[in-house]
Design a protein around this motif. Sequence first.
Motif, PDB file in Angstrom:
ATOM      1  N   TYR A  43       0.824  -1.208   0.000  1.00 23.25           N
ATOM      2  CA  TYR A  43       0.000   0.000   0.000  1.00 23.25           C
ATOM      3  C   TYR A  43       0.859   1.259   0.000  1.00 23.25           C
ATOM      4  O   TYR A  43       0.590   2.210  -0.729  1.00 23.25           O
ATOM      5  CB  TYR A  43      -0.942   0.010   1.198  1.00 23.25           C
ATOM      6  CG  TYR A  43      -1.838   1.218   1.202  1.00 23.25           C
ATOM      7  CD1 TYR A  43      -2.930   1.281   0.350  1.00 23.25           C
ATOM      8  CD2 TYR A  43      -1.580   2.306   2.025  1.00 23.25           C
ATOM      9  CE1 TYR A  43      -3.746   2.394   0.323  1.00 23.25           C
ATOM     10  CE2 TYR A  43      -2.391   3.424   1.995  1.00 23.25           C
ATOM     11  CZ  TYR A  43      -3.475   3.460   1.151  1.00 23.25           C
ATOM     12  OH  TYR A  43      -4.273   4.570   1.113  1.00 23.25           O
ATOM     13  N   SER A  46       2.613   1.580  -3.460  1.00 17.10           N
ATOM     14  CA  SER A  46       1.722   1.681  -4.613  1.00 17.10           C
ATOM     15  C   SER A  46       1.423   3.140  -4.936  1.00 17.10           C
ATOM     16  O   SER A  46       1.204   3.950  -4.036  1.00 17.10           O
ATOM     17  CB  SER A  46       0.412   0.941  -4.324  1.00 17.10           C
ATOM     18  OG  SER A  46      -0.505   1.168  -5.365  1.00 17.10           O
ATOM     19  N   ILE A  48      -1.271   4.165  -6.167  1.00 16.41           N
ATOM     20  CA  ILE A  48      -2.710   4.348  -6.016  1.00 16.41           C
ATOM     21  C   ILE A  48      -3.051   4.326  -4.527  1.00 16.41           C
ATOM     22  O   ILE A  48      -2.641   3.442  -3.796  1.00 16.41           O
ATOM     23  CB  ILE A  48      -3.494   3.232  -6.734  1.00 16.41           C
ATOM     24  CG1 ILE A  48      -3.069   3.128  -8.197  1.00 16.41           C
ATOM     25  CG2 ILE A  48      -4.979   3.448  -6.605  1.00 16.41           C
ATOM     26  CD1 ILE A  48      -3.312   4.357  -9.030  1.00 16.41           C
ATOM     27  N   PHE A 106       3.614  -1.689 -12.104  1.00 17.62           N
ATOM     28  CA  PHE A 106       2.529  -1.047 -11.369  1.00 17.62           C
ATOM     29  C   PHE A 106       1.598  -0.298 -12.319  1.00 17.62           C
ATOM     30  O   PHE A 106       0.375  -0.387 -12.216  1.00 17.62           O
ATOM     31  CB  PHE A 106       3.064  -0.068 -10.310  1.00 17.62           C
ATOM     32  CG  PHE A 106       3.324  -0.692  -8.981  1.00 17.62           C
ATOM     33  CD1 PHE A 106       2.282  -1.061  -8.164  1.00 17.62           C
ATOM     34  CD2 PHE A 106       4.628  -0.893  -8.548  1.00 17.62           C
ATOM     35  CE1 PHE A 106       2.512  -1.646  -6.927  1.00 17.62           C
ATOM     36  CE2 PHE A 106       4.868  -1.470  -7.316  1.00 17.62           C
ATOM     37  CZ  PHE A 106       3.811  -1.847  -6.502  1.00 17.62           C
ATOM     38  N   TRP A 110      -2.392  -1.258 -12.785  1.00 19.58           N
ATOM     39  CA  TRP A 110      -3.437  -0.271 -12.496  1.00 19.58           C
ATOM     40  C   TRP A 110      -4.150   0.164 -13.765  1.00 19.58           C
ATOM     41  O   TRP A 110      -5.361   0.397 -13.751  1.00 19.58           O
ATOM     42  CB  TRP A 110      -2.874   0.917 -11.730  1.00 19.58           C
ATOM     43  CG  TRP A 110      -2.607   0.557 -10.309  1.00 19.58           C
ATOM     44  CD1 TRP A 110      -1.397   0.388  -9.721  1.00 19.58           C
ATOM     45  CD2 TRP A 110      -3.581   0.277  -9.296  1.00 19.58           C
ATOM     46  NE1 TRP A 110      -1.551   0.024  -8.407  1.00 19.58           N
ATOM     47  CE2 TRP A 110      -2.878  -0.050  -8.118  1.00 19.58           C
ATOM     48  CE3 TRP A 110      -4.971   0.266  -9.265  1.00 19.58           C
ATOM     49  CZ2 TRP A 110      -3.516  -0.374  -6.934  1.00 19.58           C
ATOM     50  CZ3 TRP A 110      -5.603  -0.057  -8.078  1.00 19.58           C
ATOM     51  CH2 TRP A 110      -4.881  -0.377  -6.933  1.00 19.58           C
ATOM     52  N   LEU A 113      -6.656  -2.543 -14.482  1.00 20.35           N
ATOM     53  CA  LEU A 113      -7.787  -2.451 -13.561  1.00 20.35           C
ATOM     54  C   LEU A 113      -8.723  -1.296 -13.923  1.00 20.35           C
ATOM     55  O   LEU A 113      -9.945  -1.439 -13.870  1.00 20.35           O
ATOM     56  CB  LEU A 113      -7.301  -2.318 -12.117  1.00 20.35           C
ATOM     57  CG  LEU A 113      -6.610  -3.551 -11.542  1.00 20.35           C
ATOM     58  CD1 LEU A 113      -6.019  -3.233 -10.170  1.00 20.35           C
ATOM     59  CD2 LEU A 113      -7.570  -4.722 -11.450  1.00 20.35           C
ATOM     60  N   VAL A 114      -8.162  -0.167 -14.301  1.00 19.35           N
ATOM     61  CA  VAL A 114      -8.980   0.980 -14.725  1.00 19.35           C
ATOM     62  C   VAL A 114      -9.749   0.635 -15.995  1.00 19.35           C
ATOM     63  O   VAL A 114     -10.931   0.953 -16.129  1.00 19.35           O
ATOM     64  CB  VAL A 114      -8.105   2.248 -14.916  1.00 19.35           C
ATOM     65  CG1 VAL A 114      -8.860   3.342 -15.637  1.00 19.35           C
ATOM     66  CG2 VAL A 114      -7.594   2.733 -13.571  1.00 19.35           C
TER      67      VAL A 114
END
Length: 127
Positions: A43, A46, A48, A106, A110, A113-114
């Motif tokens: 976390y 990351s 995000i 990364f 991401w 995922l978006v």
Amino acid sequence: MALATLKTQAHQIKKHTLTVFFAARDPRTPVVVRLLAALVAAYALSPIDLIPDFIPVIGYLDDLLLVPLGLALVVRLTPPAVMKSAQLQAERAARQPISYTAAAVFVLIWGFLVWMFASWVFNAVRS
């Protein structure tokens, strides 16, 4: 607070995050602590956030509270010998150059995922 002080504190959090990352990889660390350490390090590293930084006040709350509290909890639960070893590894790693390969991974994850979320929203709106 001076900019130099903020930079120093940011560097310390990065160093602690690396320490927790290396502690999570150590087999001497208890399994529950390893999982918690892996989550906190992932976390913190990351790009995000749980709460986006553009949201006034609470956007930075997770960075200012969640990450340091998670790091402190992991440090407290990790055996001292493991922490010492992890600190030495973190100091060596901090002196090495930035990994652009890790950054690319990364960004790809991401981005995927978006794209999946956008596809889902688009299909829901179309229906």
